[in-house]
Design an enzyme around this catalytic site. Structure first.
Site, PDB file in Angstrom:
ATOM      1  N   SER A  81       0.714  -1.152  -0.107  1.00  0.00           N
ATOM      2  CA  SER A  81      -0.123   0.171  -0.029  1.00  0.00           C
ATOM      3  C   SER A  81       0.917   1.238  -0.226  1.00  0.00           C
ATOM      4  O   SER A  81       2.207   1.145   0.394  1.00  0.00           O
ATOM      5  CB  SER A  81      -0.892   0.007   1.269  1.00  0.00           C
ATOM      6  N   TYR A 134      -2.225  -1.451  10.149  1.00  0.00           N
ATOM      7  CA  TYR A 134      -2.326  -1.743   8.854  1.00  0.00           C
ATOM      8  C   TYR A 134      -0.856  -1.242   8.048  1.00  0.00           C
ATOM      9  O   TYR A 134      -0.315  -1.984   7.000  1.00  0.00           O
ATOM     10  CB  TYR A 134      -3.588  -1.059   8.198  1.00  0.00           C
TER      11      TYR A 134
HETATM   12  P1  NAD Z   1     -11.851  -5.449  -0.724  1.00  0.00           P
HETATM   13  O1  NAD Z   1     -12.170  -5.514   0.820  1.00  0.00           O
HETATM   14  O2  NAD Z   1     -12.520  -4.707  -1.484  1.00  0.00           O
HETATM   15  O3  NAD Z   1     -11.238  -6.965  -0.744  1.00  0.00           O
HETATM   16  C1  NAD Z   1     -10.726  -7.641  -0.302  1.00  0.00           C
HETATM   17  C2  NAD Z   1     -10.817  -9.255  -0.560  1.00  0.00           C
HETATM   18  O4  NAD Z   1     -10.103 -10.011   0.108  1.00  0.00           O
HETATM   19  C3  NAD Z   1     -12.219  -9.526  -0.504  1.00  0.00           C
HETATM   20  O5  NAD Z   1     -12.794 -10.245  -1.433  1.00  0.00           O
HETATM   21  C4  NAD Z   1     -12.305 -10.238   1.006  1.00  0.00           C
HETATM   22  O6  NAD Z   1     -13.386 -11.520   1.011  1.00  0.00           O
HETATM   23  C5  NAD Z   1     -11.023 -11.139   0.698  1.00  0.00           C
HETATM   24  N1  NAD Z   1     -10.498 -11.279   2.056  1.00  0.00           N
HETATM   25  C6  NAD Z   1     -10.312 -10.892   3.440  1.00  0.00           C
HETATM   26  N2  NAD Z   1      -9.996 -11.557   4.328  1.00  0.00           N
HETATM   27  C7  NAD Z   1      -9.548 -12.804   3.679  1.00  0.00           C
HETATM   28  C8  NAD Z   1      -9.125 -13.823   4.099  1.00  0.00           C
HETATM   29  N3  NAD Z   1      -8.851 -13.931   5.597  1.00  0.00           N
HETATM   30  N4  NAD Z   1      -8.646 -14.908   3.363  1.00  0.00           N
HETATM   31  C9  NAD Z   1      -8.962 -14.752   1.858  1.00  0.00           C
HETATM   32  N5  NAD Z   1      -9.480 -13.674   1.385  1.00  0.00           N
HETATM   33  C10 NAD Z   1      -9.819 -12.661   2.500  1.00  0.00           C
HETATM   34  O7  NAD Z   1     -10.269  -4.603  -0.683  1.00  0.00           O
HETATM   35  P2  NAD Z   1      -9.443  -4.277  -1.878  1.00  0.00           P
HETATM   36  O8  NAD Z   1      -9.377  -2.566  -1.578  1.00  0.00           O
HETATM   37  O9  NAD Z   1      -9.720  -4.545  -2.969  1.00  0.00           O
HETATM   38  O10 NAD Z   1      -8.234  -4.213  -1.176  1.00  0.00           O
HETATM   39  C11 NAD Z   1      -7.318  -5.500  -1.838  1.00  0.00           C
HETATM   40  C12 NAD Z   1      -5.720  -5.346  -1.218  1.00  0.00           C
HETATM   41  O11 NAD Z   1      -5.087  -4.065  -1.763  1.00  0.00           O
HETATM   42  C13 NAD Z   1      -5.490  -5.308   0.244  1.00  0.00           C
HETATM   43  O12 NAD Z   1      -4.480  -5.889   0.616  1.00  0.00           O
HETATM   44  C14 NAD Z   1      -5.512  -3.787   0.640  1.00  0.00           C
HETATM   45  O13 NAD Z   1      -4.905  -3.627   1.568  1.00  0.00           O
HETATM   46  C15 NAD Z   1      -4.624  -3.346  -0.670  1.00  0.00           C
HETATM   47  N6  NAD Z   1      -4.815  -1.909  -0.902  1.00  0.00           N
HETATM   48  C16 NAD Z   1      -6.031  -1.461  -1.186  1.00  0.00           C
HETATM   49  C17 NAD Z   1      -6.148  -0.053  -1.393  1.00  0.00           C
HETATM   50  C18 NAD Z   1      -7.329   0.638  -1.709  1.00  0.00           C
HETATM   51  O14 NAD Z   1      -7.510   1.886  -1.482  1.00  0.00           O
HETATM   52  N7  NAD Z   1      -8.505   0.041  -2.105  1.00  0.00           N
HETATM   53  C19 NAD Z   1      -5.148   0.764  -1.271  1.00  0.00           C
HETATM   54  C20 NAD Z   1      -3.775   0.078  -0.785  1.00  0.00           C
HETATM   55  C21 NAD Z   1      -3.900  -0.923  -0.710  1.00  0.00           C
END
Ligand code: NAD
Length: 254
Positions: A139, A152
């Protein structure tokens, strides 16, 4: 960015960024295993993608789940070439000193320890395939200190460090390990904390807008592909310039 014949596991691929990565991998000619807790959503995405996609229930915090998913991937598609460690949960939104101890530990477990567990089970399969590529989704919070993200942020900095250690250890085995650092991207995760897509709504980067999941896909498919054959241990910020520095408006006081 051709991924022809490559088999990739994407964790958290049922929605948000992971779903976009899974769709991008198939679009580039690869085959994808979507591992997620969300059986209904994950199965629907796999069904929509057709025979090049398979959904498997995966809790990334559970070692037995990982062992089964890697074995079923090799059984179904015959090999494993790539892993996108994407599953994660968002920050607690509390200051460092107020973050409950169990919340901090849960976030570290899910966002950092699971990345190690995934590599532990996936790397032997990649060795059997003669090499591979691991993309760990960190991130912007793994590049800068972001307020109210203690567990986080610590986990995402940890993912960045773990990526570099794995890269130097696995390079000779033709297994590349890189991290991607998204900025604010509109997904179910960020929608749940009130993020909106409007222009001007996110003043922390020069674009003054949040990203779309699709805008992250090229970075991940590139790192998975042979076009990145000399790239390992790298950190790729895909954040609209957020971590490059303060915006002009901030510096000039406009
Ligand atoms: P999201 O919540 O929309 O999707 C996350 C997915 O991970 C979901 O489908 C959820 O069911 C799955 N998940 C959660 N816990 C789990 C587990 N124990 N086992 C298996 N699957 C699991 O989130 P997102 O925004 O798509 O984020 C995806 C990744 O990107 C994350 O690692 C997040 O930290 C990172 N990220 C996101 C952003 C953003 O702005 N969206 C920014 C920086 C980093």
């Amino acid at each position: 960015m051709n991924l022809k014949d490559k088999v990739v596991i994407v964790t958290g691929g049922a929605r948000g960024l992971g779903e976009a990565f899974a769709r991008g991998i198939v679009r580039e000619g690869g085959r994808v295993v979507i591992g997620d807790l969300l059986d209904v959503e994950g199965s629907a995405v796999a069904k929509d993608l057709g025979p090049d996609a398979l959904f498997l229930h995966l809790d990334v915090t559970d070692a037995d789940n990982w062992e089964r998913v890697v074995a079923q991937t090799e059984e179904h598609f015959g090999r494993l070439d790539g892993l996108v460690n994407n599953a994660g949960v968002t920050a607690s939104g509390t200051p460092v000193v107020d973050e409950p101890l169990d919340s901090f530990q849960r976030i570290i477990q899910l966002n950092l320890v699971s990345v190690h567990t995934g590599m532990h089970f996936a790397v032997p399969a990649m060795r059997r395939a003669g090499g591979g590529s691991i993309v760990n989704i960190s991130s912007a919070a793994g590049l800068i200190g972001l307020a109210l993200t203690s567990g986080y942020g610590a986990a995402k900095w940890g993912v960045r460090g773990l990526t570099k250690v794995a890269a130097v250890e696995l390079g000779r085995e033709r297994i590349r390990v890189n991290s991607v650092h998204p900025g604010m991207v509109l997904t179910p995760m960020t929608a749940s904390i009130g993020l909106v897509p409007d222009e001007g709504a996110f003043p922390n980067n020069p674009y003054r807008r949040v990203g779309k999941p699709e805008e992250l896909v090229g970075a991940v498919t590139y790192l998975l592909s042979d076009a990145a054959s000399y790239t390992t241990g790298a950190e790729l910020a895909v954040d609209g310039g957020w971590t490059a520095g303060p915006t002009v408006e901030y510096v000039m006081g406009q």
